[in-house]
Design an enzyme around this catalytic site. Structure first.
Site, PDB file in Angstrom:
ATOM      1  N   LYS A  28       0.868  -1.136  -0.061  1.00  0.00           N
ATOM      2  CA  LYS A  28       0.038  -0.125  -0.107  1.00  0.00           C
ATOM      3  C   LYS A  28       1.060   1.439  -0.020  1.00  0.00           C
ATOM      4  O   LYS A  28       0.570   2.239  -0.653  1.00  0.00           O
ATOM      5  CB  LYS A  28      -1.044  -0.053   1.188  1.00  0.00           C
ATOM      6  CG  LYS A  28      -1.683   1.350   1.455  1.00  0.00           C
ATOM      7  CD  LYS A  28      -2.620   1.532   0.275  1.00  0.00           C
ATOM      8  CE  LYS A  28      -3.108   2.977   0.421  1.00  0.00           C
ATOM      9  NZ  LYS A  28      -3.858   3.462  -0.490  1.00  0.00           N
TER      10      LYS A  28
ATOM     11  N   CYS B 290      -2.784  11.191   1.351  1.00  0.00           N
ATOM     12  CA  CYS B 290      -2.242  10.123   1.071  1.00  0.00           C
ATOM     13  C   CYS B 290      -0.700   9.935   0.410  1.00  0.00           C
ATOM     14  O   CYS B 290       0.192   9.907   0.961  1.00  0.00           O
ATOM     15  CB  CYS B 290      -3.163   9.215   0.064  1.00  0.00           C
ATOM     16  SG  CYS B 290      -4.496   8.617   0.864  1.00  0.00           S
TER      17      CYS B 290
END
Ligand SMILES: NC(=O)c1ccc[n+]([C@@H]2O[C@H](COP(=O)([O-])OP(=O)(O)OC[C@H]3O[C@@H](n4cnc5c(N)ncnc54)[C@H](O)[C@@H]3O)[C@@H](O)[C@H]2O)c1
Length: 422
Positions: free
Chosen positions: A214, A268
């Site tokens: 991720k 993010c």
């Protein structure tokens, strides 16, 4: 053996948790949404989303009315718990996983034998193993997968999310998913649960591999955008058009340079690469440099505006866009907003800000003299300098003729038609 889930609980009802909760509820599960914010819980109880996401309100109204989704502030027993709380970085770029720890602490008292715990928040490598330690300390009566592999009382899986806000409902269904179990049984159980609505490819792996994969996705984006941003400063110094240079280079069948811009925003891409760098600073000079290149870019844009503004006694400067990416209302970590705040602080002239997705100027602009929120037409008509910071679709109607006597700084290539012939 396929597991059956009747009741699931989603901890953290934000951009990730709320649509996920609504999606499971729409498939007939009884979903308990938990959030520490009273107002978020109140909005969910009213069948509304507390942020803008296309079609989410429609699904929410249906599942709340049907009684499949309810919201509370304190966790209740359930068969599976999905943790989707924030994992920001601190000012010193270290990971702040305190919300994950609080969420685990809050569910520990209601856990029972057979429950599945899934961590969805983006986390540093090792977080899932540390979650097992925390739950073991809180509930010594229950075994975890690392105590009793394939036979534990509690199943624990890391399952990262990669949805794109604005397309969340479609991406929740279509995106591929990774299930990083602390053991295989945990990964399989999480996969069974997601099979209720997810249709993309599904892969099972270990928890640390899933955690790193991720982080790597966002570090990859960051490094590649940094290359494009560095190229934009090279082209500026050489007096060349970066968009044309990239367009030509991308004719190479194995080259795909991304688009430069005023920096990198959102919560993010500017955050997650630091989780890797914090753990392994010696091994990650490229990741760190990319972060620095992208973080420097808003300042470089502001410096460029200041340099051209010096040609005027009291310039009027139009700033087009404040959000972190086109066509959304999200200002988090926005480089465009940083440029605007930087210029407002320097008080180099009158600033006409155009941001069709907000109703009022945010802090750092609203409280500054000679900064106004206005329309595209008004700003384009009045400005001496036009700075394009976000490629909103609504800016594409900009009348190029009206800009012919103005200085235009287009950081996103909105107006550029690459000059590929001479
Ligand atoms: N938003 C995205 O597009 C996206 C995409 C992929 C991954 N992620 C990751 O998913 C995680 C959640 O992100 P988000 O955008 O949904 O965050 P968010 O800020 O929109 O929502 C998080 C919610 O969790 C609540 N919360 C905080 N601590 C809590 C606790 N102890 N118990 C219950 N609720 C608590 C907050 O009040 C908030 O409503 C983060 O780790 C993020 O990096 C986000």
């Amino acid at each position: 053996m396929t597991m059956t889930f009747k009741t699931i609980s989603v901890i953290g009802l934000g951009y990730v948790g709320l649509p996920t909760a609504a999606m499971f509820a729409s498939r007939g599960l009884s979903v308990i949404g938990v959030d520490v914010k009273e107002d978020a819980v109140a909005r969910v109880r009213a069948g509304e989303a507390h942020f803008v996401e296309p079609d989410l309100d429609i699904v929410m109204r249906a599942v709340v009315t049907a009684g499949n989704l309810r919201a509370v502030t304190v966790p209740e027993p359930a068969d599976a718990f999905l943790i989707a709380v924030p994992t920001p970085i601190r000012d010193d770029h270290t990971a702040d996983v305190s919300a994950v720890e609080s969420a685990l602490a809050s569910i520990a008292p209601v856990l029972k034998r057979g429950d599945l715990v899934i961590i969805e928040s983006t986390c540093p490598v090792g977080t899932t193993a540390r979650a097992a330690e925390q739950l073991r300390r809180a509930r010594p009566d229950l075994s975890l997968p690392d105590d009793a592999p394939e036979a534990s009382d509690i199943l624990l899986t890391y399952c990262p999310e990669r949805i794109l806000p604005g397309q969340t409902l479609r991406e929740l269904v279509d995106n591929g998913r990774t299930f990083g179990g602390l053991d295989r049984r945990s990964a399989l159980a999480a996969r069974d649960l997601y099979t209720l609505f997810a249709r993309g490819p599904m892969r099972m792996t270990t928890a640390p591999t899933a955690e790193l994969s991720k982080l790597v996705e966002n570090a990859f984006r960051d490094v590649n955008v940094a290359f494009a941003n560095e190229l934009s400063t090279v082209c500026e110094a050489l007096g060349l058009d970066v968009w044309t240079v990239i367009d030509l280079a991308n004719l190479h069948p194995r080259v795909n340079i991304l688009a430069p811009g005023p920096g990198v925003g959102g919560h993010c891409i500017p955050v997650d690469p630091w989780f890797i760098h914090e753990a392994l600073p010696e091994q990650t000079p490229l990741i760190r440099t990319a972060r620095e290149v992208n973080d420097r870019k808003p300042h470089q844009v502001a410096e460029r505006v200041v340099a051209v503004a010096e040609r005027y006694r009291d310039p009027t400067i139009a700033l087009l866009g404040l959000t972190y990416k086109p066509n959304v209302d999200d200002l988090r970590e926005s480089p465009a907003l940083q440029v605007a705040r930087d210029l407002a602080q320097r008080e180099i002239g009158r600033l006409l800000v155009v941001e069709p997705h907000v109703d009022a100027l945010p802090a750092g602009l609203a409280d500054r003299p000679r900064v106004e929120l206005t329309t595209l037409q008004e700003a384009a008509a009045q400005a001496d300098i036009v700075v394009i910071l976000v490629a909103h679709n609504r800016f594409r109607s900009l009348d190029r003729g009206a800009l012919s006597h103005k200085i235009v700084i287009d950081t996103v290539g909105l107006l550029t038609v690459p000059l590929v012939s001479m």
